[in-house]
Design a protein around this motif. Structure first.
Motif, PDB file in Angstrom:
ATOM      1  N   UNK A  86       0.862  -1.257   0.199  1.00 60.74           N
ATOM      2  CA  UNK A  86       0.010  -0.113   0.101  1.00 60.74           C
ATOM      3  C   UNK A  86       0.839   1.136  -0.010  1.00 60.74           C
ATOM      4  N   UNK A  87       0.543   2.177  -0.761  1.00 62.11           N
ATOM      5  CA  UNK A  87       1.485   3.352  -0.823  1.00 62.11           C
ATOM      6  C   UNK A  87       0.644   4.504  -0.272  1.00 62.11           C
ATOM      7  N   UNK A  88      -0.240   4.722  -0.285  1.00 60.77           N
ATOM      8  CA  UNK A  88      -1.205   5.736   0.576  1.00 60.77           C
ATOM      9  C   UNK A  88      -2.780   5.242   0.206  1.00 60.77           C
ATOM     10  N   UNK A 130       6.259   6.082  -0.475  1.00 59.09           N
ATOM     11  CA  UNK A 130       5.288   6.477   0.562  1.00 59.09           C
ATOM     12  C   UNK A 130       5.534   7.784   0.876  1.00 59.09           C
ATOM     13  N   UNK A 131       7.017   8.169   0.945  1.00 55.23           N
ATOM     14  CA  UNK A 131       7.434   9.521   1.438  1.00 55.23           C
ATOM     15  C   UNK A 131       7.042  10.611   0.357  1.00 55.23           C
ATOM     16  N   UNK A 165       1.047  15.386   0.309  1.00 50.03           N
ATOM     17  CA  UNK A 165      -0.144  15.772   1.213  1.00 50.03           C
ATOM     18  C   UNK A 165       0.186  16.626   2.274  1.00 50.03           C
ATOM     19  N   UNK A 186       3.513  11.359   0.648  1.00 46.84           N
ATOM     20  CA  UNK A 186       3.084  11.923   2.174  1.00 46.84           C
ATOM     21  C   UNK A 186       3.771  13.498   2.145  1.00 46.84           C
ATOM     22  N   UNK A 237       9.232   2.439  -0.072  1.00 45.52           N
ATOM     23  CA  UNK A 237       9.628   3.349   1.156  1.00 45.52           C
ATOM     24  C   UNK A 237       9.436   4.908   0.425  1.00 45.52           C
TER      25      UNK A 237
END
Lengths: 261, 205
Positions: A67-69, A91-92, A98, A95, A88
């Protein structure tokens, strides 16, 4: 002849090729198959599970699906350690977007940003490229459901159905024949199609739920829902496929007998 | 005027029997001028985990955004919901990173453990010193008044409905004695299977 030009990633060969990048893709061609199909009401990713050793302690959520987001997930094919670093980073990236814009990152932008990172490893730094190809499935408010594929060169593309990993060429040619390009395929039909393609391209005698992992991404109540199918659900689709195959075999036999008579 | 009192706020959390409550006022003001009466200071960080952020309004919003960033990554990597106690450590770490140029917020955390459902409340100062208690925590411009009200009204093992009454009375009567907080209140009652959000009708001054 090629040997003199492939020891460094950052130089071209005389024929204009980047050998390190091609060798990376070669590594991925030996990894577990991963296939993605986009339907009108959702997307699915189906992967071949290779770690079926009984001694392996099953602690993690999934072997190849991340899952990434909230609105996006991906599956990987290639060197798992490289894949962990890249997921990883994905995902960063999501975020950070966001945090900056207070809204979810559009799918293509996430893929594109990571591909810029991957491309850097093919042009400078003296490091080797990442030996991973990634299939992304996501939803955003601009373009709805999307399926993307990226490879070690940093190239990416949007697809309706595609495959990476072992025997991916076979899978893609099968998908080309079977996938109806009129946006009417629904998720259940796509699941059936994915089982069919996996059964024909995986080099094993019988398809069982513990050898595949299937994840779906759909929208419910204005929220994106990502699920990994449980074994009984996968079994349902496998049974359906086996019944259809049996029917086809029976019909072929009847035709053959008729011709003999 | 102290920077922590520039925008004004009043937030408190209380423990009850298998439940927690967190309540806050709704005023957003710039010194003496009230600008809006629907400013959110309590944020949902998980299905049963809430954080209240009193203090400078810009830092309230920034800390909430940065916390969400860290919390999202935590949940993706660990593939589970965060425990309230661990969340408290995360907030404390975030605030101490800015030890010599701090965020002007003094958070209040209330939640239930995702597995056991055990109630948890905590508060901390603007540089992340945590304080976990078993009764109540308060934070804001009228903290002295809130301490007085909580100390007299709180009793252990209150049922959700009684806890709601207690926390509402404690908060309202405390911020009525403070010029820069008030103008409406919101109360969240957090139980294992549901969260109830109630607005209070208060003196609009």
């Amino acid at each position: 002849m090629a040997r003199r030009y492939d020891s460094r990633t950052t130089i071209f060969s005389p024929e204009g090729r980047l050998y390190q990048v091609e060798y990376a893709m070669e590594a991925i061609g030996h990894a577990g198959t991963c296939l993605g199909i986009m339907a009108s009401d959702g997307i699915l990713l189906a992967t071949e599970k290779r770690n079926t050793n009984k001694l392996l302690d099953e602690v993690s959520y999934s072997e190849k699906i991340y899952r990434l987001y909230d609105d996006m997930a991906c599956s990987v094919a290639g060197i798992t350690a490289d894949a962990n670093v890249l997921t990883n980073e994905l995902r960063l990236i999501a975020q950070r977007y966001i945090l900056q814009y207070q809204e979810s990152i559009p799918c293509e932008q996430l893929v594109s940003t990571l591909c810029d990172v991957k491309q850097a490893y093919t042009q400078f730094g003296g490091k080797r490229p990442f030996g991973v190809s990634i299939l992304y499935m996501g939803w955003d408010k601009h373009y709805g459901f999307q399926l993307y594929q990226s490879d070690p060169s940093g190239n990416y593309g949007g697809w309706k159905a595609t495959c990476i990993g072992n025997n991916s060429a076979n899978a893609i040619s099968l998908l080309k024949q079977e996938y109806k390009d009129d946006n009417t395929i629904n998720l259940q039909a796509a699941l059936d199609l994915s089982i069919k393609v996996l059964a024909k391209t995986l080099d094993m005698t019988k398809l069982t739920p513990d050898k595949v992992e299937i994840a779906t991404l759909t929208r419910e109540n204005n929220k994106t829902v990502m699920r990994i199918l449980k074994d009984p659900e996968v079994e349902v689709h496998i049974k359906k496929y086996e019944e259809e195959e049996a029917k086809l075999e029976a019909e072929k036999k009847k035709e053959a007998d008729k011709k003999k008579a | 005027m102290s920077i922590l009192a520039y925008n004004g706020a009043a937030i408190m959390a209380m423990k009850g029997k298998n439940c927690v409550a967190i309540a806050a006022d709704r005023r957003f003001g710039i010194q003496a001028q009230t600008v809006s009466m629907d400013f959110d200071k309590i944020f949902e960080m998980g299905p049963n985990l809430y954080i209240g952020l009193p203090g400078l309004a810009t830092d309230v919003q920034t800390v909430q955004n940065r916390l969400k960033f860290r919390l999202n990554l935590y949940e993706l990597r660990e593939n589970r919901r965060i425990k309230p106690k661990t969340f408290m450590s995360m907030v404390s770490n975030l605030l101490y990173e800015r030890r010599f140029g701090p965020y002007f917020v003094e958070p209040v955390i209330a939640g239930l453990d995702p597995k056991t459902g055990e109630p948890y409340i905590a508060s901390m100062d603007l540089i992340g010193c945590p304080m976990e208690t078993n009764d109540f925590v308060v934070s804001g411009t009228c903290s002295e008044q809130m301490y007085g009200m909580c100390e007299s009204l709180w009793e252990p093992d209150l049922e959700p409905d009684d806890l709601f009454e207690t926390i509402s009375q404690a908060l309202m009567n405390a911020f009525d004695r403070d010029a820069v907080s008030g103008w409406g209140a919101v109360v969240y009652i957090i139980e294992k299977d549901k969260v109830t959000k109630k607005m209070l009708k208060t003196r609009q001054d």
